[in-house]
Design an enzyme around this catalytic site. Sequence first.
Site: not given
Length: 220
Positions: A63, A122, A124, A129
């Site tokens: 990413d 979270n 991810h 996400e």
Amino acid sequence: MTEKKDELSELAAQKLVEQIRKKPNSNLGLPTGRTPKRMYQHVVRLSQEMGLDWSKVHCFALDDYLETLEDYSFQKYLEQNLYQHIDLPGTNKHNPRFHDDYDRLIDKHGGLDLTVLGIGANGHIAFNEPGTPQASYTQCIWLDEISRNSLKDGFPDASEVPTKAVTMGISTILSSKSIIMLAFGEEKKEVLKRAFGNGVDPAIPASFLVLHNNVSILTD
Ligand code: PGA
């Protein structure tokens, strides 16, 4: 750094180096962030010690941020932590920012052999996400507030943390022949339990990894 974290980082590095020894034209999916830094130090050391040939390896960043200074980019991170220390040709360094169809590019090279991942607070993986569906491929996304908050230490001011990024999708990651997840410290304990304790849940993207048959989770 704890001894355990160092040991697991070295183990991940050994697996990565072994992959290249077994298959010199391996395609690697590579993470950034705090977690893999030590692994890269071991990869660099092992590569130098054994004169590992990187000339046919292709590296695919998982990413990267969009719309931020180059200094903060994951391309720069990979340059500093890995690329500048090994003999990887410039043409073999791939970043989703520079490709309209990253998944096709990966396929064209024969698919990912080994992908290394961290996990976000979270849940991810890469920048997928919460809520990202399994049928997702490389795409531009909005970073959620939990992710932006964990990233703020890398920026002079929290307001400068990017809001947009581009990331391999869940399907892109699951297409990798093997996957290593690194997760260190107390801060990752709870999210690991949520990710791997209750089956697949799109609210915790890492939970999709249970669908893969060759995942190693290296955690302290
Ligand atoms: P970290 O990030 O290594 O900086 O904790 C992990 C991730 O977001 O994948």
